[in-house]
Design an enzyme around this catalytic site. Sequence first.
Site, PDB file in Angstrom:
ATOM      1  N   GLU A 214      -3.115   8.321   6.905  1.00 11.27           N
ATOM      2  CA  GLU A 214      -4.074   7.304   7.337  1.00 11.27           C
ATOM      3  C   GLU A 214      -4.822   6.103   7.279  1.00 11.27           C
ATOM      4  O   GLU A 214      -6.066   6.574   7.665  1.00 11.27           O
ATOM      5  CB  GLU A 214      -3.617   6.865   5.379  1.00 11.27           C
ATOM      6  CG  GLU A 214      -5.043   6.309   5.095  1.00 11.27           C
ATOM      7  CD  GLU A 214      -4.490   5.648   3.170  1.00 11.27           C
ATOM      8  OE1 GLU A 214      -3.586   6.131   2.993  1.00 11.27           O
ATOM      9  OE2 GLU A 214      -5.369   4.899   2.704  1.00 11.27           O
TER      10      GLU A 214
ATOM     11  N   GLU B 294       1.826   1.561  -3.662  1.00 12.11           N
ATOM     12  CA  GLU B 294       0.948   2.791  -4.562  1.00 12.11           C
ATOM     13  C   GLU B 294       1.342   4.152  -3.554  1.00 12.11           C
ATOM     14  O   GLU B 294       1.203   4.730  -4.902  1.00 12.11           O
ATOM     15  CB  GLU B 294      -0.524   1.533  -3.479  1.00 12.11           C
ATOM     16  CG  GLU B 294      -1.995   2.656  -4.400  1.00 12.11           C
ATOM     17  CD  GLU B 294      -2.472   2.511  -3.613  1.00 12.11           C
ATOM     18  OE1 GLU B 294      -3.619   1.931  -2.467  1.00 12.11           O
ATOM     19  OE2 GLU B 294      -3.603   4.185  -3.335  1.00 12.11           O
ATOM     20  N   HIS B 295       1.150   4.292  -3.097  1.00 12.77           N
ATOM     21  CA  HIS B 295       1.321   6.096  -3.044  1.00 12.77           C
ATOM     22  C   HIS B 295       2.932   6.337  -3.764  1.00 12.77           C
ATOM     23  O   HIS B 295       2.301   7.753  -5.030  1.00 12.77           O
ATOM     24  CB  HIS B 295       1.491   6.524  -1.572  1.00 12.77           C
ATOM     25  CG  HIS B 295       0.199   6.705  -1.011  1.00 12.77           C
ATOM     26  ND1 HIS B 295       0.178   7.298  -0.033  1.00 12.77           N
ATOM     27  CD2 HIS B 295      -0.735   5.258  -0.154  1.00 12.77           C
ATOM     28  CE1 HIS B 295      -1.089   7.265   0.205  1.00 12.77           C
ATOM     29  NE2 HIS B 295      -1.689   5.994   0.669  1.00 12.77           N
TER      30      HIS B 295
ATOM     31  N   HIS C 289       0.457  -1.168  -0.184  1.00 11.77           N
ATOM     32  CA  HIS C 289      -0.087  -0.013   0.241  1.00 11.77           C
ATOM     33  C   HIS C 289       1.133   1.283  -0.065  1.00 11.77           C
ATOM     34  O   HIS C 289       0.801   2.286  -0.925  1.00 11.77           O
ATOM     35  CB  HIS C 289      -0.674   0.379   0.812  1.00 11.77           C
ATOM     36  CG  HIS C 289      -1.186   1.549   1.108  1.00 11.77           C
ATOM     37  ND1 HIS C 289      -1.227   2.069   2.415  1.00 11.77           N
ATOM     38  CD2 HIS C 289      -2.860   1.938   0.798  1.00 11.77           C
ATOM     39  CE1 HIS C 289      -2.126   3.026   2.476  1.00 11.77           C
ATOM     40  NE2 HIS C 289      -2.632   3.222   1.158  1.00 11.77           N
TER      41      HIS C 289
END
Lengths: 415, 419
Positions: free
Chosen positions: A126, A51-52, A48
């Site tokens: 997040e 992904e950023h 994840h």
Amino acid sequence: MIKYNSFTLDNGLRVIVHEDKSVQSAVINILYDVGSRDESPEKTGFAHLFEHLMFGGSKNILNYDEPLQEAGGENNAFTNPDITNYYLTVPPQNLETGFWLESDRMLGLSFDPKVLKTQQKVVIEEFKQRYLNQPYGDLWLKFRPLAYKKHPYQWPTIGKEIRHIEEATMDDVKAFFYKHYVPNQAIIVVAGHVDTEEVKVLSEKWFGPIPRGEAYVRNLPKEPIQSEKRFMEIIEDVPSDMLTMAFHMPGKFDPEYTAVDLISDILGREKSSRLYQKLVKEQSFFSTINAYVTGSIDPGLLVITGRVSENITIEKAEEQVWSVIHDLLANGIEEAELEKVKNQAESTLVFSEVEILNRARALAFASLSGDTNFVNQEADLIQEVTKEHIEKLAPMILRETNCSVLYYKSKEKNA
Amino acid sequence: MLNRTLPPITHNISTFDLKQVSKTTSGDVDIYYLNAGTQPVIKLEFLFPIGGNYYEPRPGVSMLCLQLLKEGSTNYTSKQIADSLAQFGAFLDINPSFDAPSISLLCLNKHLNSLLPIISDILLSPSFPDEELETLKRIQIQNLKNQNRKNNVIASKNFRNALFGDEYPYGKIISETDITNITTDDIKAFFTSNLSQFEIFVSGALDQHLNSIIRNFQNTKPKAKYSNSSNIQYHFQPQIINQNKDNSSQTSVRVGKPIISKSHNDYVKLLITNHILGGYFGSRLMKNIREDKGYTYGIYSSIVNLQYDSYLVIGSDIIKESLDDTLAQIRREISILQNEPISSSELDAVRNHLIGSFQSSINTPFAIMSKFKNIHMHGLDYSFYNNYITSIQSIDPYTILNTANEYFSLKDMTIVTVG
């Protein structure tokens, strides 16, 4: 029925085209066959975080978002335990901008240390926003390790803990990229107002020159068969008690998957379901309750979860859920009930295909089964499920020794 | 050899097609319809123009009244309604609103005829059973308790309250006592006065189904027309309200003020200016506070259009320690917008992004219908969208600068923080 054409480039990139000229935009969906299940237990949250980083500039392009916005495009991405999926919408006349951007970041990233540093902070925020700063936010963070003892599904996609995100290094980033972000581990779907011939030309031009990577052989620890009921209790500052129960079940592409999915619908999909009618309406043990399946590629979970009424203990509430389950196991299901959940499942499938991006995503995901046309077989798979099949499967899934139970208790209520 | 440093040539989007919605009537009911789409689905929405919180005698009445529609009617019990909807694979959603709430039915078009009698009964002769009201109240109180543990929810409520005050409908905050005190009589009275008028919006692959809908509602009796006679006013005063919570890991921030409505001449200019500031992923606030500083997962600036009032709100969940700097950066970005003309490359990006995202937001029949609802609700017609597109294409840097000065002045903004 979703019609499509497909071809594979020499470097192994699979390309699927779904033409629908009634749609005014073009979409590109790229699925990378990597999710949080592919992480090492010591470095979770990486797929994840990565992904950023994919938005922080690529080999030849300083910034991903700006040129896309200039072309009138929009984009986003998500990571889950199984896959990392990137998607964009663009006016058809600017489709090539999408190819240019996506191919460059498959070719290589900027690996800018400042981008890594900032995105670590963003992901930590997040993490807090989704998992820490709201009631029950950490439920799955705590519950996953109870349900999964060996398989990597035991940690959430965001990561086990903030520390893992903080400790990621640029070397980790590079290693991850060259292992997973290669054409032979990606599926690209181009859909909407597009032509297959044009997509072929653009795919060859932009993705063709990217070298094939080493094949990644997925060899994940299998989750052993559970042999006794598991239990966990948390007491937190939350408004009411929450009961969660999870049963191991087959993965998304398993032949038994659809039948178990329908069992969860019979138990707890919407207000006509057994759990809702018996435990919310007829007697007020819960204020909400529902059942669903996680739908993961490796064996997943059938989950029952409900918020317990104020004047009822969570222990009593759990007993009531078991009595609904035992009734189903002892007396079976009605034909009409099966018909009902099949109709719900059929319309859900059709509704999900209204949006062009959803169709593109469904095509990419179905391809992971080995056959893109799986996307068009789901409706039949639903219709083929029989009462006998469900009654045979239910006792294998809905048994106590296959169940993990979490009491998420309210401090106030249990003071 | 392919030169990857050079972007492909991009084309400005000059034109696209927004399908228009047509109108017909059935008895006294207006029906807006759109026959479009390739999937065999229909969305049938019943909109209550005076059914929202704005018109309710006490907080919670509108919401509970809407939800109770599904819980029993003259010919069907709550369970029969739930069973029949499920049997036909249909979904009936309640969409509460300050102004015009709705209930919408989503179904495969082959099942519409079987569902119409149930929907009619729910809409025209609900029975409001006492025990169903009690169940719903219990559920709603628990939901409210849960919502009130979320900083972002409290921040949004407190912000609205700070803008409009306790007495004005848009400023009210619902309490558990409000829900507890609602009676069946309140619900019945509100239904008669506020939910018995509705408009129909239907979209999807309609085929011959439009005729069934028209036939179905032709005997609906004419209803008295409502006029908004409310004399309540609000008096906006900029305020700073902080609610500190020691155990929070983040702070929710809301900054904003009441602003011009959709029908105002400057509205589209305001929308474009707001887009640059915080309306999309590439906005200045997002670049500064997320992509440069890493204080947050996201920060947005939005214009909220209610029926009688509109407001601007900048919202984010941020690192607690960064609150002061976040506010300073918001001030800084607004000040730059007010003092430095936007570069032509940024303006081009904003233009294309606005038009491109408009184009991709009309990809389904339901979305096209919702574009129509957005103008219809505010008494506007399709010229709004023509004007929207031409304004985007023609706006210049100085108009943006002037708009920022006119509408984004910081000294009259309210700031609410929670956490």
